[in-house]
Design a protein around this motif. Structure first.
Motif, PDB file in Angstrom:
ATOM      1  N   LEU A 178      16.061  37.971  44.510  1.00 45.41           N
ATOM      2  CA  LEU A 178      17.498  37.892  44.278  1.00 45.41           C
ATOM      3  C   LEU A 178      17.985  36.452  44.308  1.00 45.41           C
ATOM      4  O   LEU A 178      18.840  36.062  43.532  1.00 45.41           O
ATOM      5  CB  LEU A 178      18.256  38.723  45.321  1.00 45.41           C
ATOM      6  N   HIS A 219      17.340  34.886  41.079  1.00 47.42           N
ATOM      7  CA  HIS A 219      18.063  35.532  39.989  1.00 47.42           C
ATOM      8  C   HIS A 219      19.463  34.946  39.831  1.00 47.42           C
ATOM      9  O   HIS A 219      19.962  34.843  38.707  1.00 47.42           O
ATOM     10  CB  HIS A 219      18.119  37.040  40.267  1.00 47.42           C
ATOM     11  N   CYS A 220      20.087  34.573  40.915  1.00 52.59           N
ATOM     12  CA  CYS A 220      21.456  34.047  40.873  1.00 52.59           C
ATOM     13  C   CYS A 220      21.590  32.834  39.944  1.00 52.59           C
ATOM     14  O   CYS A 220      22.500  32.814  39.102  1.00 52.59           O
ATOM     15  CB  CYS A 220      21.944  33.679  42.269  1.00 52.59           C
ATOM     16  N   GLU A 227      21.741  33.815  36.335  1.00 54.98           N
ATOM     17  CA  GLU A 227      23.018  34.421  35.973  1.00 54.98           C
ATOM     18  C   GLU A 227      24.083  33.338  35.780  1.00 54.98           C
ATOM     19  O   GLU A 227      24.887  33.414  34.844  1.00 54.98           O
ATOM     20  CB  GLU A 227      23.464  35.424  37.047  1.00 54.98           C
ATOM     21  N   GLY A 241      30.386  33.172  42.960  1.00 51.38           N
ATOM     22  CA  GLY A 241      28.972  33.533  42.913  1.00 51.38           C
ATOM     23  C   GLY A 241      28.077  32.402  43.397  1.00 51.38           C
ATOM     24  O   GLY A 241      27.133  32.617  44.157  1.00 51.38           O
ATOM     25  N   HIS A 264      25.794  32.420  46.737  1.00 49.25           N
ATOM     26  CA  HIS A 264      24.363  32.134  46.589  1.00 49.25           C
ATOM     27  C   HIS A 264      23.931  31.061  47.586  1.00 49.25           C
ATOM     28  O   HIS A 264      22.928  31.219  48.280  1.00 49.25           O
ATOM     29  CB  HIS A 264      24.064  31.682  45.159  1.00 49.25           C
ATOM     30  N   HIS A 269      23.044  36.872  48.483  1.00 50.93           N
ATOM     31  CA  HIS A 269      22.655  37.050  47.093  1.00 50.93           C
ATOM     32  C   HIS A 269      23.170  38.343  46.473  1.00 50.93           C
ATOM     33  O   HIS A 269      23.527  38.357  45.294  1.00 50.93           O
ATOM     34  CB  HIS A 269      21.139  36.914  46.956  1.00 50.93           C
ATOM     35  N   ASP A 270      23.222  39.416  47.230  1.00 47.14           N
ATOM     36  CA  ASP A 270      23.770  40.664  46.688  1.00 47.14           C
ATOM     37  C   ASP A 270      25.231  40.470  46.284  1.00 47.14           C
ATOM     38  O   ASP A 270      25.646  40.876  45.196  1.00 47.14           O
ATOM     39  CB  ASP A 270      23.670  41.807  47.700  1.00 47.14           C
ATOM     40  N   LEU A 321      25.509  38.181  43.196  1.00 55.11           N
ATOM     41  CA  LEU A 321      25.221  38.870  41.941  1.00 55.11           C
ATOM     42  C   LEU A 321      26.368  39.774  41.507  1.00 55.11           C
ATOM     43  O   LEU A 321      26.647  39.898  40.309  1.00 55.11           O
ATOM     44  CB  LEU A 321      23.922  39.657  42.050  1.00 55.11           C
ATOM     45  N   ASP A 358      28.053  39.222  38.019  1.00 56.56           N
ATOM     46  CA  ASP A 358      28.061  40.340  37.073  1.00 56.56           C
ATOM     47  C   ASP A 358      29.479  40.615  36.568  1.00 56.56           C
ATOM     48  O   ASP A 358      29.678  40.920  35.395  1.00 56.56           O
ATOM     49  CB  ASP A 358      27.460  41.611  37.694  1.00 56.56           C
TER      50      ASP A 358
END
Length: 78
Positions: free
Chosen positions: A17, A20-21, A24, A53, A57, A62-63, A66, A70
């Motif tokens: 995660l 991944h940030c 994004e 975000g 991060h 991280h959740d 995201l 998103d």
């Protein structure tokens, strides 16, 4: 033994995660660079969500990061 495996799985997913940030954020930045047609209010929301975000991060959330990213992507249509 099961605890160790579960802990390793959790740590691995958290790292996934975390990496991944930034991807994004890059996608949002790339779309913003194309000067998308958005209302001023929506553009402000996108920029605020993008900043939130990144802040989350950096804080290791991280959740939550995201989720904010998103939301920004949905407003941008990506």
């Amino acid at each position: 033994m099961k605890f160790i495996i579960a802990a390793m799985a959790l740590a691995t997913s958290s790292l996934a995660l975390a990496y991944h940030c930034p991807n994004e954020m890059k996608a949002i930045d790339a779309k913003l660079a194309t000067n998308p047609t958005l209302s001023a209010a929506d553009m402000g929301k996108v920029k605020d969500l993008r900043a939130e975000g990144e802040k989350l991060h950096k804080a290791g959330k991280h959740d939550e990061s995201l989720k904010a990213l998103d939301s920004a992507k949905k407003l941008l249509g990506i």
